[in-house]
Write a protein that holds these residues in place. Structure first.
Motif, PDB file in Angstrom:
ATOM      1  N   ASP A  39      46.385  45.666  60.189  1.00  0.00           N
ATOM      2  CA  ASP A  39      45.267  46.580  60.394  1.00  0.00           C
ATOM      3  C   ASP A  39      44.083  45.938  61.099  1.00  0.00           C
ATOM      4  N   LEU A  40      44.165  44.646  61.372  1.00  0.00           N
ATOM      5  CA  LEU A  40      43.149  43.982  62.184  1.00  0.00           C
ATOM      6  C   LEU A  40      43.570  43.936  63.651  1.00  0.00           C
ATOM      7  N   GLY A  41      44.767  44.462  63.929  1.00  0.00           N
ATOM      8  CA  GLY A  41      45.283  44.430  65.299  1.00  0.00           C
ATOM      9  C   GLY A  41      45.973  43.129  65.646  1.00  0.00           C
ATOM     10  N   ARG A  42      46.217  42.283  64.650  1.00  0.00           N
ATOM     11  CA  ARG A  42      46.890  40.997  64.866  1.00  0.00           C
ATOM     12  C   ARG A  42      48.404  41.219  64.796  1.00  0.00           C
ATOM     13  N   THR A  43      49.125  40.756  65.805  1.00  0.00           N
ATOM     14  CA  THR A  43      50.577  40.896  65.820  1.00  0.00           C
ATOM     15  C   THR A  43      51.203  39.574  65.396  1.00  0.00           C
ATOM     16  N   VAL A  44      52.019  39.632  64.348  1.00  0.00           N
ATOM     17  CA  VAL A  44      52.658  38.433  63.812  1.00  0.00           C
ATOM     18  C   VAL A  44      54.153  38.677  63.675  1.00  0.00           C
ATOM     19  N   LEU A 134      41.945  34.532  59.218  1.00  0.00           N
ATOM     20  CA  LEU A 134      43.377  34.641  58.928  1.00  0.00           C
ATOM     21  C   LEU A 134      44.218  33.929  59.984  1.00  0.00           C
ATOM     22  N   ASP A 135      43.772  33.978  61.232  1.00  0.00           N
ATOM     23  CA  ASP A 135      44.475  33.237  62.292  1.00  0.00           C
ATOM     24  C   ASP A 135      44.483  31.741  61.990  1.00  0.00           C
ATOM     25  N   LYS A 136      43.328  31.239  61.535  1.00  0.00           N
ATOM     26  CA  LYS A 136      43.203  29.810  61.242  1.00  0.00           C
ATOM     27  C   LYS A 136      44.102  29.410  60.077  1.00  0.00           C
ATOM     28  N   ILE A 137      44.072  30.196  59.016  1.00  0.00           N
ATOM     29  CA  ILE A 137      44.898  29.891  57.837  1.00  0.00           C
ATOM     30  C   ILE A 137      46.376  29.980  58.179  1.00  0.00           C
ATOM     31  N   GLN A 138      46.740  30.982  58.960  1.00  0.00           N
ATOM     32  CA  GLN A 138      48.128  31.144  59.378  1.00  0.00           C
ATOM     33  C   GLN A 138      48.596  29.936  60.185  1.00  0.00           C
ATOM     34  N   SER A 139      47.732  29.460  61.069  1.00  0.00           N
ATOM     35  CA  SER A 139      48.063  28.296  61.884  1.00  0.00           C
ATOM     36  C   SER A 139      48.231  27.046  61.024  1.00  0.00           C
ATOM     37  N   GLN A 140      47.368  26.878  60.042  1.00  0.00           N
ATOM     38  CA  GLN A 140      47.430  25.705  59.179  1.00  0.00           C
ATOM     39  C   GLN A 140      48.662  25.720  58.276  1.00  0.00           C
ATOM     40  N   LEU A 141      49.021  26.904  57.798  1.00  0.00           N
ATOM     41  CA  LEU A 141      50.159  27.017  56.892  1.00  0.00           C
ATOM     42  C   LEU A 141      51.501  27.067  57.598  1.00  0.00           C
ATOM     43  N   GLY A 142      51.499  27.684  58.790  1.00  0.00           N
ATOM     44  CA  GLY A 142      52.767  27.952  59.449  1.00  0.00           C
ATOM     45  C   GLY A 142      53.487  29.100  58.773  1.00  0.00           C
ATOM     46  N   ILE A 143      52.721  29.938  58.051  1.00  0.00           N
ATOM     47  CA  ILE A 143      53.249  31.099  57.328  1.00  0.00           C
ATOM     48  C   ILE A 143      52.462  32.322  57.780  1.00  0.00           C
ATOM     49  N   PRO A 144      53.108  33.443  58.093  1.00  0.00           N
ATOM     50  CA  PRO A 144      52.365  34.625  58.530  1.00  0.00           C
ATOM     51  C   PRO A 144      51.403  35.130  57.456  1.00  0.00           C
ATOM     52  N   ILE A 146      48.751  38.458  56.833  1.00  0.00           N
ATOM     53  CA  ILE A 146      48.403  39.773  57.369  1.00  0.00           C
ATOM     54  C   ILE A 146      47.366  40.470  56.485  1.00  0.00           C
ATOM     55  N   HIS A 147      46.692  41.454  57.061  1.00  0.00           N
ATOM     56  CA  HIS A 147      45.699  42.245  56.324  1.00  0.00           C
ATOM     57  C   HIS A 147      46.047  43.726  56.397  1.00  0.00           C
ATOM     58  N   ILE A 148      45.908  44.411  55.241  1.00  0.00           N
ATOM     59  CA  ILE A 148      46.101  45.857  55.148  1.00  0.00           C
ATOM     60  C   ILE A 148      44.804  46.468  54.617  1.00  0.00           C
ATOM     61  N   ASP A 149      44.236  47.419  55.344  1.00  0.00           N
ATOM     62  CA  ASP A 149      43.026  48.112  54.886  1.00  0.00           C
ATOM     63  C   ASP A 149      43.330  48.940  53.653  1.00  0.00           C
ATOM     64  N   ALA A 150      42.393  48.936  52.690  1.00  0.00           N
ATOM     65  CA  ALA A 150      42.572  49.775  51.507  1.00  0.00           C
ATOM     66  C   ALA A 150      41.234  49.982  50.818  1.00  0.00           C
TER      67      ALA A 150
END
Length: 350
Positions: A39-44, A134-144, A146-150
């Motif tokens: 929901d942030l428009g990030r494609t993973v 989230l991009d930074k954390i994803q890069s550091q972890l090597g794990i996708p 994602i965010h969902i609006d609610a």
């Protein structure tokens, strides 16, 4: 000799014919991953079948738990002591990994890597700079990640997205329908007019959840919230005011959060609180916080139970449902818990 030659020729022709037969193509191997846009428009890139997930925060844990507790490899927030004997022990012993956002944010990346989730899922409101975080954390972890609006108003849509993502469409539909049902029923109950009141938090009993605040969303749904503050706090601790201001509002109804229980218990004897209309008339109530706050904090799906409880105590003549049955239904759906009548009475202080 001539017979042998003819026999060899026959074998050669037969082999050629077999070789010339078309070979059936094998079915393509199903893709192990899929492309997902959050929901942030990030494609993973995500696993097609998710079996191990980690909630990214407090709201995420509460929203995801009823849908996919069996897929949890870790918790973002530890269950408090009141969860013992209510939430099945299997879910109490899940390792703790911390949360990305919030006042108690302490995301333990080493533990996350050890737990090895296939995806980290954040659910809730968007925050400034979240995409970069989230991009930074994803890069550091090597794990996708994602965010969902609610939000309370959009929880049905959020469950629809999560059900599709996690392959749990049926379960998600049931949870989403429940949320929509409670919202519609609450609107129907309050349509004839709302009582004038405030919601008090904190040990001193002088913090309020302001009208229009993120934390006060469900308070506003249930009451004509008199706590009009110039700069509403988005925190669960609300805005600190003083008794002079509370006396000026003079609410007809007051709901005290669980952490304000000491003030609630002495309100009738307190020289200032006893002057408030709600206390004078006995229309003040203590919200339940087992295993977390029902009406406000955290601002997650627990608040639907708060709407059920709040509508019943504030509008007993309009809310015709059986509160005990509704509480049992909620705990079954959202906590995988089968409550006894004695447990329900204990929660309500009956």
């Amino acid at each position: 000799m001539r017979k042998n030659v003819w026999f060899v020729c026959f074998l050669l022709l037969l082999a050629a014919a077999v070789t010339a037969q078309p070979v059936a193509e094998s079915a393509p191997v199903a893709a192990a991953t899929v492309s997902y846009t959050d929901d942030l428009g990030r494609t993973v890139t995500l696993p097609k079948h998710i079996e191990r997930l980690l909630p990214a925060g407090l709201i995420s844990q509460y929203v995801l738990f009823p849908l996919s507790a069996d897929q949890f490899v870790g918790l973002s927030v530890k269950w408090n002591s009141s969860a013992k004997g209510i939430i099945p022990d299997t879910y109490l012993d899940i390792p703790f990994a911390g949360q990305i956002y919030g006042g108690k944010a302490a995301f333990n990346m080493e533990e996350v890597l050890r737990l090895s989730p296939q995806v980290v899922i954040d659910v809730g409101e968007r925050k400034k700079g979240m995409q970069e975080d989230l991009d930074k954390i994803q890069s550091q972890l090597g794990i996708p990640v994602i965010h969902i609006d609610a939000s309370t108003a959009t929880m049905e849509q959020a469950y629809e997205k999560l059900g599709s993502l996690l392959g749990k469409e049926t379960e998600a539909k049931a949870l989403g329908r429940y949320c929509a049902e409670v919202l519609e029923r609450t609107k129907s109950i309050t349509a004839a007019g709302k009582v004038k009141g405030i919601y008090v938090v904190g040990e001193k009993g002088i913090n309020v959840l302001a009208k229009g605040s993120y934390q006060g969303e469900c308070v506003d749904m249930l009451m004509d919230n008199l706590a009009v503050i110039e700069n509403p706090s988005a925190k669960g601790t609300g805005n600190e005011v003083d008794m002079e201001r509370i006396l000026a509002w003079n609410p007809s109804y007051v709901v005290f959060a669980g952490d304000a229980a000491p003030v609630y218990k002495k309100a009738a004897q307190d020289p200032l609180w006893s002057q408030v209309a709600a206390v004078k008339d006995g229309r003040y109530y203590l919200s339940v916080d087992i295993p977390s706050g029902w009406l406000a904090n955290p601002p997650a799906v627990n608040r639907f139970l708060g709407l059920v409880w709040g509508a019943k105590i504030l509008y007993p003549d309009r809310a015709s449902y059986d509160l005990h049955k509704e509480i049992a239904r909620y705990f079954s759906l959202f906590y995988h818990a089968d409550l006894s009548e004695a447990q329900i009475k204990g929660m309500l202080g009956e």
